[in-house]
Motif scaffolding. Sequence first.
Motif, PDB file in Angstrom:
ATOM      1  N   PRO A  67       0.821  -1.516   0.040  1.00 55.00           N
ATOM      2  CA  PRO A  67      -0.182   0.061   0.071  1.00 55.00           C
ATOM      3  C   PRO A  67       1.035   1.222  -0.163  1.00 55.00           C
ATOM      4  CG  PRO A  67      -0.867  -1.520   1.822  1.00 55.00           C
ATOM      5  CD  PRO A  67       0.772  -2.035   0.962  1.00 55.00           C
ATOM      6  N   ALA A  68       0.283   2.361  -0.657  1.00 51.74           N
ATOM      7  CA  ALA A  68       1.112   3.753  -0.483  1.00 51.74           C
ATOM      8  C   ALA A  68       1.021   3.950   0.802  1.00 51.74           C
ATOM      9  CB  ALA A  68       0.187   4.698  -1.443  1.00 51.74           C
ATOM     10  N   ALA A  69       2.323   4.829   0.935  1.00 50.75           N
ATOM     11  CA  ALA A  69       2.383   5.414   2.504  1.00 50.75           C
ATOM     12  C   ALA A  69       1.324   6.576   2.791  1.00 50.75           C
ATOM     13  CB  ALA A  69       3.893   5.914   2.589  1.00 50.75           C
ATOM     14  N   GLU A  70       1.361   6.378   4.140  1.00 50.06           N
ATOM     15  CA  GLU A  70       0.534   7.619   4.751  1.00 50.06           C
ATOM     16  C   GLU A  70       0.974   8.803   4.424  1.00 50.06           C
ATOM     17  OE1 GLU A  70      -0.957   8.665   9.170  1.00 50.06           O
ATOM     18  OE2 GLU A  70      -0.038   6.733   8.855  1.00 50.06           O
ATOM     19  N   PRO A  71       0.071   9.786   3.926  1.00 44.87           N
ATOM     20  CA  PRO A  71       0.222  11.224   3.755  1.00 44.87           C
ATOM     21  C   PRO A  71       0.609  11.994   5.183  1.00 44.87           C
ATOM     22  CG  PRO A  71      -1.963  11.013   3.492  1.00 44.87           C
ATOM     23  CD  PRO A  71      -1.298   9.390   3.760  1.00 44.87           C
ATOM     24  N   THR A  72       1.455  12.854   5.222  1.00 47.07           N
ATOM     25  CA  THR A  72       1.610  13.450   6.622  1.00 47.07           C
ATOM     26  C   THR A  72       1.577  14.904   6.430  1.00 47.07           C
ATOM     27  OG1 THR A  72       4.264  13.634   6.338  1.00 47.07           O
ATOM     28  CG2 THR A  72       3.430  11.824   7.524  1.00 47.07           C
ATOM     29  N   ALA A  73       1.630  15.821   5.444  1.00 45.11           N
ATOM     30  CA  ALA A  73       1.671  17.208   5.072  1.00 45.11           C
ATOM     31  C   ALA A  73       1.211  17.294   3.559  1.00 45.11           C
ATOM     32  CB  ALA A  73       2.937  17.733   5.369  1.00 45.11           C
ATOM     33  N   TYR A 141      -9.107  28.434  -2.806  1.00 41.81           N
ATOM     34  CA  TYR A 141     -10.100  29.404  -3.618  1.00 41.81           C
ATOM     35  C   TYR A 141      -9.036  30.178  -4.619  1.00 41.81           C
ATOM     36  CZ  TYR A 141     -14.232  28.858  -0.994  1.00 41.81           C
ATOM     37  OH  TYR A 141     -15.457  28.437  -0.337  1.00 41.81           O
ATOM     38  N   ALA A 142      -7.704  30.162  -4.326  1.00 45.20           N
ATOM     39  CA  ALA A 142      -6.668  31.054  -5.125  1.00 45.20           C
ATOM     40  C   ALA A 142      -5.973  29.877  -6.027  1.00 45.20           C
ATOM     41  CB  ALA A 142      -5.762  31.682  -4.287  1.00 45.20           C
ATOM     42  N   VAL A 143      -6.302  28.752  -6.004  1.00 47.69           N
ATOM     43  CA  VAL A 143      -5.174  27.941  -6.922  1.00 47.69           C
ATOM     44  C   VAL A 143      -5.605  28.110  -8.538  1.00 47.69           C
ATOM     45  CG1 VAL A 143      -4.871  26.025  -5.059  1.00 47.69           C
ATOM     46  CG2 VAL A 143      -6.642  25.942  -6.947  1.00 47.69           C
ATOM     47  N   ARG A 144      -4.473  28.098  -9.152  1.00 46.80           N
ATOM     48  CA  ARG A 144      -4.508  28.101 -10.599  1.00 46.80           C
ATOM     49  C   ARG A 144      -4.299  26.679 -11.320  1.00 46.80           C
ATOM     50  NH1 ARG A 144      -1.021  33.608 -11.057  1.00 46.80           N
ATOM     51  NH2 ARG A 144      -2.100  34.970  -9.988  1.00 46.80           N
ATOM     52  N   LYS A 145      -4.705  26.268 -12.540  1.00 44.10           N
ATOM     53  CA  LYS A 145      -4.154  25.611 -13.299  1.00 44.10           C
ATOM     54  C   LYS A 145      -2.709  25.254 -13.427  1.00 44.10           C
ATOM     55  CE  LYS A 145      -5.475  22.855 -17.635  1.00 44.10           C
ATOM     56  NZ  LYS A 145      -6.223  22.861 -18.725  1.00 44.10           N
ATOM     57  N   GLY A 146      -2.156  24.198 -13.087  1.00 45.77           N
ATOM     58  CA  GLY A 146      -0.612  24.115 -13.139  1.00 45.77           C
ATOM     59  C   GLY A 146       0.088  24.215 -12.042  1.00 45.77           C
ATOM     60  N   ASP A 147      -0.589  24.741 -10.843  1.00 42.57           N
ATOM     61  CA  ASP A 147       0.003  24.765  -9.589  1.00 42.57           C
ATOM     62  C   ASP A 147       0.543  23.567  -9.075  1.00 42.57           C
ATOM     63  OD1 ASP A 147      -0.542  27.675  -9.433  1.00 42.57           O
ATOM     64  OD2 ASP A 147      -2.116  27.403  -7.948  1.00 42.57           O
ATOM     65  N   ASP A 148       1.710  23.536  -8.552  1.00 39.96           N
ATOM     66  CA  ASP A 148       2.262  22.273  -7.802  1.00 39.96           C
ATOM     67  C   ASP A 148       1.476  22.004  -6.588  1.00 39.96           C
ATOM     68  OD1 ASP A 148       4.048  21.750  -9.724  1.00 39.96           O
ATOM     69  OD2 ASP A 148       5.800  22.559  -8.666  1.00 39.96           O
ATOM     70  N   VAL A 149       1.404  20.738  -6.214  1.00 38.92           N
ATOM     71  CA  VAL A 149       0.784  20.273  -5.017  1.00 38.92           C
ATOM     72  C   VAL A 149       1.736  19.201  -4.427  1.00 38.92           C
ATOM     73  CG1 VAL A 149      -1.028  19.172  -3.871  1.00 38.92           C
ATOM     74  CG2 VAL A 149      -1.620  20.785  -5.935  1.00 38.92           C
ATOM     75  N   LEU A 150       2.586  19.240  -3.323  1.00 38.70           N
ATOM     76  CA  LEU A 150       3.420  18.407  -2.671  1.00 38.70           C
ATOM     77  C   LEU A 150       2.773  17.771  -1.673  1.00 38.70           C
ATOM     78  CD1 LEU A 150       6.593  20.789  -2.939  1.00 38.70           C
ATOM     79  CD2 LEU A 150       5.439  18.994  -4.777  1.00 38.70           C
ATOM     80  N   VAL A 151       2.740  16.483  -1.530  1.00 38.08           N
ATOM     81  CA  VAL A 151       2.291  15.633  -0.470  1.00 38.08           C
ATOM     82  C   VAL A 151       3.449  15.073   0.312  1.00 38.08           C
ATOM     83  CG1 VAL A 151       0.649  13.632   0.534  1.00 38.08           C
ATOM     84  CG2 VAL A 151       0.161  15.470  -1.584  1.00 38.08           C
ATOM     85  N   ALA A 152       3.650  15.168   1.372  1.00 33.53           N
ATOM     86  CA  ALA A 152       5.011  14.411   2.232  1.00 33.53           C
ATOM     87  C   ALA A 152       4.177  13.388   2.659  1.00 33.53           C
ATOM     88  CB  ALA A 152       5.261  15.215   3.239  1.00 33.53           C
ATOM     89  N   ARG A 153       5.084  12.297   2.909  1.00 28.53           N
ATOM     90  CA  ARG A 153       4.604  10.714   3.404  1.00 28.53           C
ATOM     91  C   ARG A 153       5.495  10.033   4.355  1.00 28.53           C
ATOM     92  NH1 ARG A 153       4.041   7.267  -1.968  1.00 28.53           N
ATOM     93  NH2 ARG A 153       6.032   7.912  -2.189  1.00 28.53           N
ATOM     94  N   LYS A 154       4.920   9.495   4.978  1.00 30.90           N
ATOM     95  CA  LYS A 154       5.373   8.890   6.162  1.00 30.90           C
ATOM     96  C   LYS A 154       6.542   7.609   5.507  1.00 30.90           C
ATOM     97  CE  LYS A 154       4.754   6.732  10.775  1.00 30.90           C
ATOM     98  NZ  LYS A 154       3.656   6.283  11.713  1.00 30.90           N
ATOM     99  N   HIS A 155       7.689   7.795   5.880  1.00 32.64           N
ATOM    100  CA  HIS A 155       8.697   6.473   5.675  1.00 32.64           C
ATOM    101  C   HIS A 155       8.683   6.460   3.906  1.00 32.64           C
ATOM    102  CE1 HIS A 155       8.798   5.968   9.739  1.00 32.64           C
ATOM    103  NE2 HIS A 155       7.935   5.372   9.854  1.00 32.64           N
ATOM    104  N   ALA A 156       8.443   7.556   3.230  1.00 31.66           N
ATOM    105  CA  ALA A 156       8.452   7.511   1.602  1.00 31.66           C
ATOM    106  C   ALA A 156       8.800   8.768   1.287  1.00 31.66           C
ATOM    107  CB  ALA A 156       7.223   6.956   1.319  1.00 31.66           C
ATOM    108  N   PRO A 157       9.311   8.854   0.098  1.00 35.40           N
ATOM    109  CA  PRO A 157       9.601  10.257  -0.420  1.00 35.40           C
ATOM    110  C   PRO A 157       8.117  10.883  -0.929  1.00 35.40           C
ATOM    111  CG  PRO A 157      10.770   8.635  -1.853  1.00 35.40           C
ATOM    112  CD  PRO A 157       9.924   7.671  -0.653  1.00 35.40           C
ATOM    113  N   PRO A 158       8.397  12.330  -0.967  1.00 35.00           N
ATOM    114  CA  PRO A 158       7.119  13.070  -1.207  1.00 35.00           C
ATOM    115  C   PRO A 158       6.693  12.758  -2.491  1.00 35.00           C
ATOM    116  CG  PRO A 158       9.105  14.447  -1.373  1.00 35.00           C
ATOM    117  CD  PRO A 158       9.449  12.884  -0.586  1.00 35.00           C
TER     118      PRO A 158
END
Length: 218
Positions: A67-73, A141-158
């Motif tokens: 399973p994919a790692a649990e997200p933390t941030a 409400y302010a996001v735009r198309k193309g914005d980066d979204v980063l998810v940190a994960r427990k014991h796994a790369p973001p």
Amino acid sequence: MGSSPRGGRRSAAAAAAAAALAVLPVWALWPSGAPAPSGFGDRPRAHERAAGASAGSDAAPGNASGPAAEPTALRVPRVALDAAVQGVGVEDDGTVEVPGDAGRAGWYRHGPAPGGSAGSAVLVGHVDDRTGALGAFAKLYAVRKGDDVLVARKHAPPVRYRVTAREVVGRDSLPAEVFRRHGQPVLTLVTCAPPYDRARGGYQRNLVVYATPAGPRP
């Protein structure tokens, strides 16, 4: 978040979750007549491949060994959204839990996780709190198309996603695709949207932001 999708602990949780919304106590930040944020882009479909995805790149995130790692941030750098993420489940009344702290995001742990190889990983959050202060997800409400979204994960790369679409839907009309467990991976962020009508139970719409897997930074 002014309303939350219904769900369940059974294998059919995704279908049940999309069936209806239930209003949670919220406090209006915007006047009742304020317009909802506008939509853009097309909702990602299960059969579509993420743009730029290729074998061996993080444009198709996943974990073949389990399973994919649990997200933390969660971070959306351009709009300064930076929130800790906690796992959330389902309340006794069938509504998805939402973190009590409006500054945090909740990952619907009965569905796919961010970085998984298939399905919609859902994060929910409040748009404001009882004091009238903005919640973390107000910045959607302010996001735009193309914005980066980063998810940190427990014991796994973001993992990295790119915003491709945003839509505003009625609180009783959350698309079934939001909770799908199959098809191409997508990160789905859900919060509330105006109008706010106290007599009718709070916010009347949901804002849904979709982000698809993105390749490594150039």
